[in-house]
Scaffold this motif. Structure first.
Motif, PDB file in Angstrom:
ATOM      1  N   LEU A   1     -57.832  32.560  50.064  1.00 22.32           N
ATOM      2  CA  LEU A   1     -58.733  33.575  50.475  1.00 22.32           C
ATOM      3  C   LEU A   1     -59.337  34.241  52.099  1.00 22.32           C
ATOM      4  O   LEU A   1     -59.833  33.586  52.794  1.00 22.32           O
ATOM      5  CB  LEU A   1     -59.753  34.262  49.207  1.00 22.32           C
ATOM      6  N   VAL A   2     -58.424  35.456  52.493  1.00 21.84           N
ATOM      7  CA  VAL A   2     -58.496  35.260  54.058  1.00 21.84           C
ATOM      8  C   VAL A   2     -59.204  36.079  54.143  1.00 21.84           C
ATOM      9  O   VAL A   2     -58.747  37.226  53.449  1.00 21.84           O
ATOM     10  CB  VAL A   2     -57.344  35.325  54.415  1.00 21.84           C
ATOM     11  N   LEU A   3     -59.741  36.672  55.284  1.00 19.52           N
ATOM     12  CA  LEU A   3     -60.618  37.679  55.475  1.00 19.52           C
ATOM     13  C   LEU A   3     -59.271  37.761  56.949  1.00 19.52           C
ATOM     14  O   LEU A   3     -59.083  37.171  57.719  1.00 19.52           O
ATOM     15  CB  LEU A   3     -61.784  37.461  56.635  1.00 19.52           C
ATOM     16  N   CYS A   4     -59.058  39.188  56.523  1.00 17.54           N
ATOM     17  CA  CYS A   4     -58.343  39.622  57.737  1.00 17.54           C
ATOM     18  C   CYS A   4     -58.772  41.254  58.318  1.00 17.54           C
ATOM     19  O   CYS A   4     -58.484  42.256  57.369  1.00 17.54           O
ATOM     20  CB  CYS A   4     -56.763  40.000  57.633  1.00 17.54           C
ATOM     21  N   GLY A   5     -58.722  41.282  59.758  1.00 20.15           N
ATOM     22  CA  GLY A   5     -59.356  42.535  59.768  1.00 20.15           C
ATOM     23  C   GLY A   5     -57.666  43.568  59.888  1.00 20.15           C
ATOM     24  O   GLY A   5     -56.863  43.213  59.806  1.00 20.15           O
ATOM     25  N   ASP A   6     -58.672  45.301  59.782  1.00 21.64           N
ATOM     26  CA  ASP A   6     -57.877  46.330  59.600  1.00 21.64           C
ATOM     27  C   ASP A   6     -56.861  46.852  61.573  1.00 21.64           C
ATOM     28  O   ASP A   6     -56.517  46.984  61.325  1.00 21.64           O
ATOM     29  CB  ASP A   6     -58.143  46.913  59.354  1.00 21.64           C
ATOM     30  N   THR A   7     -58.088  46.597  61.745  1.00 16.87           N
ATOM     31  CA  THR A   7     -57.459  47.095  63.462  1.00 16.87           C
ATOM     32  C   THR A   7     -57.196  45.924  64.057  1.00 16.87           C
ATOM     33  O   THR A   7     -57.835  44.556  63.969  1.00 16.87           O
ATOM     34  CB  THR A   7     -58.755  47.837  63.961  1.00 16.87           C
TER      35      THR A   7
ATOM     36  N   LEU B   1     -58.754  45.704  67.066  1.00 13.77           N
ATOM     37  CA  LEU B   1     -60.299  44.811  67.585  1.00 13.77           C
ATOM     38  C   LEU B   1     -60.992  43.948  66.635  1.00 13.77           C
ATOM     39  O   LEU B   1     -60.897  42.693  67.137  1.00 13.77           O
ATOM     40  CB  LEU B   1     -60.893  45.894  67.856  1.00 13.77           C
ATOM     41  N   GLU B   2     -60.651  44.274  65.564  1.00 14.51           N
ATOM     42  CA  GLU B   2     -61.150  43.169  64.654  1.00 14.51           C
ATOM     43  C   GLU B   2     -60.428  42.074  64.363  1.00 14.51           C
ATOM     44  O   GLU B   2     -60.172  40.733  64.334  1.00 14.51           O
ATOM     45  CB  GLU B   2     -60.543  43.752  62.591  1.00 14.51           C
ATOM     46  N   ARG B   3     -59.009  41.597  64.142  1.00 13.58           N
ATOM     47  CA  ARG B   3     -58.420  40.371  63.869  1.00 13.58           C
ATOM     48  C   ARG B   3     -58.797  39.663  65.315  1.00 13.58           C
ATOM     49  O   ARG B   3     -58.640  38.541  65.527  1.00 13.58           O
ATOM     50  CB  ARG B   3     -56.543  41.235  64.408  1.00 13.58           C
ATOM     51  N   VAL B   4     -58.855  40.462  66.551  1.00 14.55           N
ATOM     52  CA  VAL B   4     -59.270  39.851  68.226  1.00 14.55           C
ATOM     53  C   VAL B   4     -60.390  38.883  67.651  1.00 14.55           C
ATOM     54  O   VAL B   4     -60.451  37.604  67.571  1.00 14.55           O
ATOM     55  CB  VAL B   4     -59.048  40.313  69.379  1.00 14.55           C
ATOM     56  N   ALA B   5     -61.619  39.572  67.045  1.00 17.71           N
ATOM     57  CA  ALA B   5     -62.570  39.315  67.044  1.00 17.71           C
ATOM     58  C   ALA B   5     -62.663  37.982  65.536  1.00 17.71           C
ATOM     59  O   ALA B   5     -63.533  37.294  66.074  1.00 17.71           O
ATOM     60  CB  ALA B   5     -63.688  40.395  66.193  1.00 17.71           C
ATOM     61  N   LEU B   6     -62.287  37.618  65.198  1.00 21.19           N
ATOM     62  CA  LEU B   6     -61.698  36.879  64.046  1.00 21.19           C
ATOM     63  C   LEU B   6     -61.297  36.216  64.999  1.00 21.19           C
ATOM     64  O   LEU B   6     -61.947  34.911  64.107  1.00 21.19           O
ATOM     65  CB  LEU B   6     -61.045  37.734  62.830  1.00 21.19           C
ATOM     66  N   ARG B   7     -60.186  36.039  65.085  1.00 19.36           N
ATOM     67  CA  ARG B   7     -59.810  34.778  65.911  1.00 19.36           C
ATOM     68  C   ARG B   7     -60.149  34.707  67.261  1.00 19.36           C
ATOM     69  O   ARG B   7     -59.832  33.181  67.304  1.00 19.36           O
ATOM     70  CB  ARG B   7     -57.785  35.607  66.239  1.00 19.36           C
ATOM     71  N   MET B   8     -60.713  34.662  68.234  1.00 25.75           N
ATOM     72  CA  MET B   8     -61.928  34.606  68.774  1.00 25.75           C
ATOM     73  C   MET B   8     -62.283  32.743  68.800  1.00 25.75           C
ATOM     74  O   MET B   8     -62.241  32.002  69.748  1.00 25.75           O
ATOM     75  CB  MET B   8     -62.474  35.107  69.873  1.00 25.75           C
TER      76      MET B   8
ATOM     77  N   LEU C   1     -65.343  36.032  67.413  1.00 23.10           N
ATOM     78  CA  LEU C   1     -66.917  36.272  67.372  1.00 23.10           C
ATOM     79  C   LEU C   1     -67.439  36.582  66.396  1.00 23.10           C
ATOM     80  O   LEU C   1     -68.853  36.984  66.410  1.00 23.10           O
ATOM     81  CB  LEU C   1     -66.484  37.295  68.427  1.00 23.10           C
ATOM     82  N   ILE C   2     -67.087  36.874  65.790  1.00 23.37           N
ATOM     83  CA  ILE C   2     -67.646  37.014  64.117  1.00 23.37           C
ATOM     84  C   ILE C   2     -67.507  35.759  63.093  1.00 23.37           C
ATOM     85  O   ILE C   2     -66.963  34.909  63.172  1.00 23.37           O
ATOM     86  CB  ILE C   2     -66.471  38.159  63.121  1.00 23.37           C
ATOM     87  N   PRO C   3     -69.023  35.710  63.446  1.00 19.93           N
ATOM     88  CA  PRO C   3     -69.531  34.863  62.229  1.00 19.93           C
ATOM     89  C   PRO C   3     -68.952  34.205  60.557  1.00 19.93           C
ATOM     90  O   PRO C   3     -69.400  34.982  59.772  1.00 19.93           O
ATOM     91  CB  PRO C   3     -70.970  34.753  61.957  1.00 19.93           C
ATOM     92  N   LEU C   4     -68.071  33.634  61.432  1.00 17.94           N
ATOM     93  CA  LEU C   4     -67.235  33.557  59.347  1.00 17.94           C
ATOM     94  C   LEU C   4     -67.803  32.993  58.265  1.00 17.94           C
ATOM     95  O   LEU C   4     -67.531  34.245  57.350  1.00 17.94           O
ATOM     96  CB  LEU C   4     -65.975  32.699  59.984  1.00 17.94           C
ATOM     97  N   PRO C   5     -68.851  32.332  58.216  1.00 17.26           N
ATOM     98  CA  PRO C   5     -69.403  31.531  57.050  1.00 17.26           C
ATOM     99  C   PRO C   5     -70.331  33.173  56.175  1.00 17.26           C
ATOM    100  O   PRO C   5     -70.253  33.067  55.406  1.00 17.26           O
ATOM    101  CB  PRO C   5     -70.171  30.953  57.322  1.00 17.26           C
ATOM    102  N   ALA C   6     -70.948  33.583  57.179  1.00 16.21           N
ATOM    103  CA  ALA C   6     -72.021  34.371  57.055  1.00 16.21           C
ATOM    104  C   ALA C   6     -70.785  35.899  56.285  1.00 16.21           C
ATOM    105  O   ALA C   6     -71.655  36.080  55.542  1.00 16.21           O
ATOM    106  CB  ALA C   6     -72.720  35.350  58.055  1.00 16.21           C
ATOM    107  N   VAL C   7     -70.113  36.043  56.762  1.00 15.32           N
ATOM    108  CA  VAL C   7     -69.242  37.278  56.330  1.00 15.32           C
ATOM    109  C   VAL C   7     -68.768  36.771  54.687  1.00 15.32           C
ATOM    110  O   VAL C   7     -68.602  37.332  53.588  1.00 15.32           O
ATOM    111  CB  VAL C   7     -67.715  37.926  56.831  1.00 15.32           C
ATOM    112  N   GLN C   8     -67.710  35.517  54.734  1.00 17.50           N
ATOM    113  CA  GLN C   8     -67.554  34.658  53.853  1.00 17.50           C
ATOM    114  C   GLN C   8     -68.551  35.365  52.467  1.00 17.50           C
ATOM    115  O   GLN C   8     -67.611  35.357  50.809  1.00 17.50           O
ATOM    116  CB  GLN C   8     -67.094  33.201  54.248  1.00 17.50           C
TER     117      GLN C   8
ATOM    118  N   ALA D   1     -69.804  38.593  51.332  1.00 17.58           N
ATOM    119  CA  ALA D   1     -68.387  39.409  51.215  1.00 17.58           C
ATOM    120  C   ALA D   1     -67.946  39.038  49.911  1.00 17.58           C
ATOM    121  O   ALA D   1     -67.688  39.129  49.073  1.00 17.58           O
ATOM    122  CB  ALA D   1     -67.287  38.977  51.830  1.00 17.58           C
ATOM    123  N   GLY D   2     -67.773  37.340  49.863  1.00 14.79           N
ATOM    124  CA  GLY D   2     -67.311  37.192  48.659  1.00 14.79           C
ATOM    125  C   GLY D   2     -67.852  37.185  47.272  1.00 14.79           C
ATOM    126  O   GLY D   2     -67.369  37.139  46.003  1.00 14.79           O
TER     127      GLY D   2
END
Ligand SMILES: C[S@@+](CC[C@H](N)C(=O)[O-])C[C@H]1O[C@@H](n2cnc3c(N)ncnc32)[C@H](O)[C@@H]1O
Length: 349
Positions: free
Chosen positions: A3-9, A11-18, A20-27, A30-31
Motif C-alpha cells: 500500500l503506497v502513497l503516491c503524489g498526484d502532482t 511537487l507532491e511526488r518530489v516531496a514524498l521522494r526527498m 520532506l513529508i513525514p511519511l509515518p504521520a501520513v500513513q 490516512a490508513g
C-alpha cells in the motif's frame, strides 16, 4: 503488493521522494481514516443509495438523515479510493464500486467491509500480544452473539468469490458420495459442490454460532437439502467415518500449530481408503527472494490477534500430511485470493 502513497502532482511526488513529508504521520492517519471511512460508508448504506440516484453530499445526507458535512468527508474519502466520481458536486459510483461494494453484485464484499468494524479495537491489543499477553479466540464468543452473523456473512462473500477457482482445481474422487467440510461455516462451498456433483451429500462441521448462520443462509438460497450441519469443535468432535472427500478450508491458521497434525491424523482415519483430503489456507511464503506483502502482513497479524493463530510453511503442511498417512500433496495457488493455497492429498491406506 504494497500500500503506497503516491503524489498526484510533480511537487507532491518530489516531496514524498526527498523525503520532506513525514511519511509515518501520513500513513498512520490516512490508513485509519480511509479504513474507517470505508466501514462507515458500508454501514450507513452510502454506496447503495448512490447507486439508486447520484447525489450531492447534502442530498444524500438528507435522504439518509445524516450530517451533511460528515457525509461529504466520507464521499471524498471514497473518491480518493477510486469508488466515486464527482461531477458538479454530484457523486456517482465507479465500476470498481459497482463491482465490489454493491449488494447486488455477485462478487460484492460489502458485508466483509462492514464486519471489519468488529476488528477495530483488537488492533490496539497488538503491543500486549507482542509482550506475550493471552489472546482471546474470537471463536469462543457465545453462539447467540450477533458477531457470528457479521463474521460468517463476510466469509460467505469471500467464498463466493473464490469458489469457481477452488472448484476447478479440486479433485473429487470418482463416484464420490460423501463429503465432510470441516469448518465449512456458511456452507456455500459444500452446497456448490453438491450442485456440481449431484450424487454427493455434504456434512458441514462447525461451531454452533457459525452453524446457525450457515443453516439460515442455505435455507434462504434453497440449498439446505444438500447440506447437513454437525455442530462441534473440529479439534475434538467425532468426525465420522467412510468419507470420500474431506475439506478443511481456512481453518488451520486459526488453530495452534500442534493442533494441526492431530486433526490431520483424525481426518485420515475418517476417510475411506483412497479418499481425498483438501486443505485451503494462507501459508507463509518464506525465502530470501520473497518480499512481505501488505495483505499477508495484515492477515498474519490479524490471525494472531483473533485466534492466536499462526501461518505455517508449505514444508510443515506437507510433512503433517505425509506423517498422517497421505500421499505427497498436489498444490495449487489461488489467483483470486492473495496468498491462498489449495493442498490436496490422497489417503494411502
Ligand atoms: C475463516 S472461516 C472459514 C469458513 C469457510 N471454511 C471458508 O473457507 O469460507 C473459519 C471457520 O472456522 C470455524 N472454526 C474455527 N474454529 C473452529 C473449531 N475449533 N472447530 C470447528 N470450526 C471452527 C469458524 O466458525 C468459521 O466458520
Amino acid at each position: 503488493m504494497r500500500l503506497v502513497l503516491c503524489g498526484d502532482t510533480l511537487l507532491e511526488r518530489v516531496a514524498l521522494r526527498m523525503p520532506l513529508i513525514p511519511l509515518p504521520a501520513v500513513q498512520v492517519m490516512a490508513g485509519m481514516a480511509l479504513s474507517g471511512a470505508l466501514i462507515a460508508s458500508a454501514r450507513l448504506g452510502l454506496v447503495e443509495e448512490l447507486a439508486r440516484h447520484p447525489a450531492t453530499a447534502e442530498e444524500l445526507a438528507a435522504r439518509l438523515s445524516l450530517r451533511a458535512d460528515t457525509v461529504r468527508l466520507l464521499l471524498d474519502a471514497l473518491q480518493t479510493l477510486g469508488y466515486l466520481r464527482r461531477h458538479r458536486d454530484r457523486y456517482t459510483l465507479t465500476r470498481r464500486a459497482r463491482k465490489w461494494l454493491l449488494t447486488s453484485s455477485d462478487v460484492s464484499v460489502i458485508q466483509l467491509v462492514s464486519s471489519t468494524r468488529d476488528l477495530w479495537n483488537l488492533w490496539t491489543d497488538l503491543p500486549d500480544v507482542a509482550r506475550g499477553h493471552e489472546v482471546t479466540d474470537h471463536h469462543t464468543r457465545a453462539p447467540d452473539d450477533a458477531y457470528w452473523q457479521r463474521y460468517i456473512t463476510g466469509q460467505y462473500e469471500m467464498a463466493r468469490l473464490t469458489t469457481p477457482e477452488t472448484m476447478a482445481a479440486l479433485h473429487v474422487p470418482r463416484q464420490a458420495r460423501s463429503v465432510l467440510d470441516i469448518a465449512g461455516g456458511h456452507g456455500y462451498f459444500a452446497a456448490q459442490l453438491c450442485r456440481r456433483y449431484p450424487a454427493l451429500r455434504a456434512t458441514v462441521l462447525d461451531l454452533p454460532g457459525s452453524a446457525a448462520i450457515g443453516r439460515d443462509l442455505l435455507q434462504r438460497v434453497g440449498a439446505d437439502h444438500l447440506v447437513t450441519y454437525q455442530e462441534g469443535d473440529a479439534r475434538v468432535a467425532d468426525l465420522g467415518a467412510g468419507y470420500d472427500l474431506i475439506l478443511c478450508f481456512n481453518l488451520i491458521h486459526h488453530l495452534q500449530l500442534e493442533e494441526i497434525p492431530a486433526l490431520f491424523r483424525r481426518v485420515h482415519a475418517s476417510l475411506r481408503p483412497g479418499g481425498h483430503f483438501a486443505v485451503l489456507g494462507m501459508l507463509l511464503e518464506p525465502g530470501r527472494r520473497h518480499r512481505p506483502r501488505a495483505d499477508e502482513c495484515g492477515r498474519g497479524l490479524l490471525f494472531q490477534l483473533t485466534s492466536n493463530g499462526v501461518l505455517c510453511s508449505p514444508e510443515q503442511l506437507t510433512a503433517w500430511l505425509t506423517e498422517a498417512g497421505f500421499a505427497a500433496p498436489r498444490r495449487t495457488r489461488l489467483r483470486r485470493s492473495l496468498g491462498q493455497w489449495l493442498y490436496q492429498a490422497k489417503a494411502l491406506h
